[in-house]
Every structure is written in C-alpha cells, then in structure tokens.
Write a protein that holds these residues in place. Structure first.
Motif, PDB file in Angstrom:
ATOM      1  N   UNK A  66       0.845  -1.161   0.000  1.00 57.07           N
ATOM      2  CA  UNK A  66       0.000   0.000   0.000  1.00 57.07           C
ATOM      3  C   UNK A  66       0.894   1.230   0.000  1.00 57.07           C
ATOM      4  N   UNK A  67       0.545   2.186  -0.823  1.00 56.63           N
ATOM      5  CA  UNK A  67       1.324   3.414  -0.926  1.00 56.63           C
ATOM      6  C   UNK A  67       0.466   4.587  -0.475  1.00 56.63           C
ATOM      7  N   UNK A  68       0.976   5.345   0.474  1.00 53.13           N
ATOM      8  CA  UNK A  68       0.319   6.575   0.923  1.00 53.13           C
ATOM      9  C   UNK A  68       1.117   7.737   0.362  1.00 53.13           C
ATOM     10  N   UNK A  69       0.552   8.426  -0.609  1.00 51.24           N
ATOM     11  CA  UNK A  69       1.277   9.492  -1.281  1.00 51.24           C
ATOM     12  C   UNK A  69       0.316  10.540  -1.815  1.00 51.24           C
ATOM     13  N   UNK A  70       0.799  11.771  -1.940  1.00 48.40           N
ATOM     14  CA  UNK A  70       0.001  12.826  -2.555  1.00 48.40           C
ATOM     15  C   UNK A  70       0.101  12.769  -4.076  1.00 48.40           C
ATOM     16  N   UNK A  71       0.991  11.912  -4.582  1.00 45.63           N
ATOM     17  CA  UNK A  71       1.164  11.752  -6.022  1.00 45.63           C
ATOM     18  C   UNK A  71       0.179  10.695  -6.515  1.00 45.63           C
ATOM     19  N   UNK A  72      -0.522  10.997  -7.594  1.00 48.85           N
ATOM     20  CA  UNK A  72      -1.508  10.071  -8.139  1.00 48.85           C
ATOM     21  C   UNK A  72      -0.848   8.760  -8.553  1.00 48.85           C
ATOM     22  N   UNK A  73      -1.558   7.642  -8.358  1.00 47.59           N
ATOM     23  CA  UNK A  73      -0.960   6.349  -8.704  1.00 47.59           C
ATOM     24  C   UNK A  73      -0.722   6.199 -10.196  1.00 47.59           C
TER      25      UNK A  73
END
Length: 69
Positions: free
Chosen positions: A1-8
């Motif tokens: 799981x990736x928590x990021x402000x960058x869109x997947x």
C-alpha cells in the motif's frame, strides 16, 4: 500500500517500459549521471559533486538537456 500525494497513475506510469541505461560523464568539469537521447545529447539525471555551489547552478540541474557531441 502506498500513501502518497502523487496520483498512482504517475507512480506506475512507466511500469511496463524498460528503463534507459544511465552513464557517468564529465560536463563543465563536473561528474554527473546522464541518460543519452537520440539527438546527440543527454538529459542530466544526477549531479555528483561535493561542492554546494554546483547544486544551485542552473546549467547542472537534473532534467536539463545538454549537447556534448
């Protein structure tokens, strides 16, 4: 799981593409990693320097296209 402000879509955009090889070269007396292009030049990927002033020189910034041939 990736928590990021960058869109997947941006994170996984190049998942199926083979990355281009990098090579080390000297440009303006500084060592850097570059990615060659088809036009006789290269794109700066990373500056390899211990001099702090080199990192604020816009001629050496990552993403800049350079001509060396």
């Amino acid at each position: 799981m990736i928590w990021s402000v960058i869109a997947e879509e941006v994170i996984f955009a190049d998942l199926g593409q083979k990355p281009q090889p990098l090579r080390q070269m000297s440009y303006l007396g500084r060592q850097m990693l570059v990615r060659d292009d088809d036009k006789g030049g290269a794109e700066i990927v990373m500056l390899l320097s211990s001099a702090p002033a080199d990192y604020i020189d816009p001629r050496l910034s990552p993403g800049r296209r350079i001509q060396y041939r």
